[in-house]
Scaffold this active site. Structure first.
Site, mmCIF file in Angstrom:
data_model
loop_
_atom_site.group_PDB
_atom_site.id
_atom_site.type_symbol
_atom_site.label_atom_id
_atom_site.label_comp_id
_atom_site.label_asym_id
_atom_site.label_seq_id
_atom_site.Cartn_x
_atom_site.Cartn_y
_atom_site.Cartn_z
ATOM 1 N N HIS A 4 0.821 -1.207 0.000
ATOM 2 C CA HIS A 4 0.000 0.000 0.000
ATOM 3 C C HIS A 4 0.857 1.260 0.000
ATOM 4 O O HIS A 4 0.429 2.300 -0.495
ATOM 5 C CB HIS A 4 -0.942 -0.015 1.201
ATOM 6 C CG HIS A 4 -2.133 -0.889 1.004
ATOM 7 N ND1 HIS A 4 -3.425 -0.447 1.147
ATOM 8 C CD2 HIS A 4 -2.240 -2.202 0.652
ATOM 9 C CE1 HIS A 4 -4.272 -1.436 0.894
ATOM 10 N NE2 HIS A 4 -3.567 -2.511 0.611
ATOM 11 N N GLY A 10 5.199 5.748 -4.667
ATOM 12 C CA GLY A 10 6.410 4.954 -4.589
ATOM 13 C C GLY A 10 6.722 4.508 -3.173
ATOM 14 O O GLY A 10 6.025 4.855 -2.217
ATOM 15 N N GLU A 27 -2.503 9.661 3.205
ATOM 16 C CA GLU A 27 -2.804 8.349 2.610
ATOM 17 C C GLU A 27 -3.485 7.393 3.581
ATOM 18 O O GLU A 27 -4.371 6.634 3.202
ATOM 19 C CB GLU A 27 -1.506 7.688 2.106
ATOM 20 C CG GLU A 27 -0.918 8.317 0.865
ATOM 21 C CD GLU A 27 0.426 7.708 0.511
ATOM 22 O OE1 GLU A 27 0.635 6.502 0.783
ATOM 23 O OE2 GLU A 27 1.280 8.437 -0.030
#
Length: 261
Positions: A4, A10, A27
């Site tokens: 994830h 990246g 995120e």
């Protein structure tokens, strides 16, 4: 966690960053991560020990990659043991809005292949890395509607079992978790592929691997008890951990993994 992290921005430890007043939705607040990504405290502890021993030397991104390596070894009984290169830098950006690139449990094979191709990974990488679903848990909301709430090819006995474990309409306050692999739930092994052949997998994206002759053939090969998947998974993990690595001024080595320096 490595998967994830690497699929978004990246392999840069951006999944570790906490919300701030300036960035309240990083995120880890994305739908694919919030409530399912756990054990951030394990990364914190490892990073804390490293900072005491060798300050400013090992990035949080590397800690995630090394933790994935060690977890693979531990959970497989050392059948999956590999060297993980280091040298990644930590990213400074983490946005929930970027997490839409992550594969979803309702994706079909074409969508999955396209998502992997965008990261430089092939169809075999997709099939091999999907074997990580041999361990871990899933919220009922990730599969109930498509897999047990409507007609599907799932094994009838498994459907019955899951209907006992999951509410018909999972909600934020009522969304239990179940094992992704009910046969060997605490082992990282190739049971996942035997489950696929027996139609005993949870996600639409899992079942999708049997929807083409190419991927179904790979599944049958990886289901064999000869160690093939162990070796391929190790190589695929190293390849995964090389996606979008930050270098130079693009990154930093964070002092603490949850905040930028």
């Amino acid at each position: 966690m490595l998967f994830h992290d690497c699929f978004v921005e990246g392999c840069d430890g951006s999944i570790l960053l906490d919300p701030t007043p300036a960035n309240p939705r990083p995120e880890k607040k994305g739908p694919a991560n919030d409530g399912s990504q756990r054990s951030f405290e394990v990364i914190d502890a490892a990073k804390g020990a490293l900072e005491k021993a060798c300050p400013g030397t090992v990035s949080c991104a590397d800690v995630v990659a090394f933790a994935a390596r060690d977890a693979s070894d531990l959970l497989s009984g050392s059948r999956i043991s590999f060297a993980m290169p280091g040298g990644r830098l930590d990213g400074r950006r983490s946005l929930e809005s970027q997490t839409g690139v992550l594969p979803a449990p309702f994706d079909n094979l074409n969508t999955l292949a396209a998502r992997f191709a965008a990261k430089g990974l092939g169809v075999e990488d997709l099939v091999v890395l999907s074997g990580a679903h041999s361990i871990g848990r899933s919220h009922c909301s990730s599969f109930v509607a498509e897999r047990i709430g409507s007609p599907s090819d799932m094994d009838a006995a498994l459907v019955t079992q899951l209907r006992r474990q999951c509410p018909a309409s999972p909600s934020l306050g009522n969304d239990p978790v179940v094992a992704e692999d009910a046969v060997t739930p605490n082992a990282l092994d190739n049971q996942y592929y035997r489950n696929l052949l027996d139609r005993k997998v949870l996600f639409t994206s899992d079942a999708a691997l049997m929807s083409s002759a190419q991927t179904a053939g790979m599944v049958r090969n990886l289901a064999r008890p000869d160690g093939t998947w162990d070796k391929k998974f190790a190589a695929a993990m190293v390849k995964l951990a090389s996606i979008g690595v930050k270098t130079g001024s693009d990154g930093e080595i964070r002092k603490k993994c949850r905040v930028v320096n």
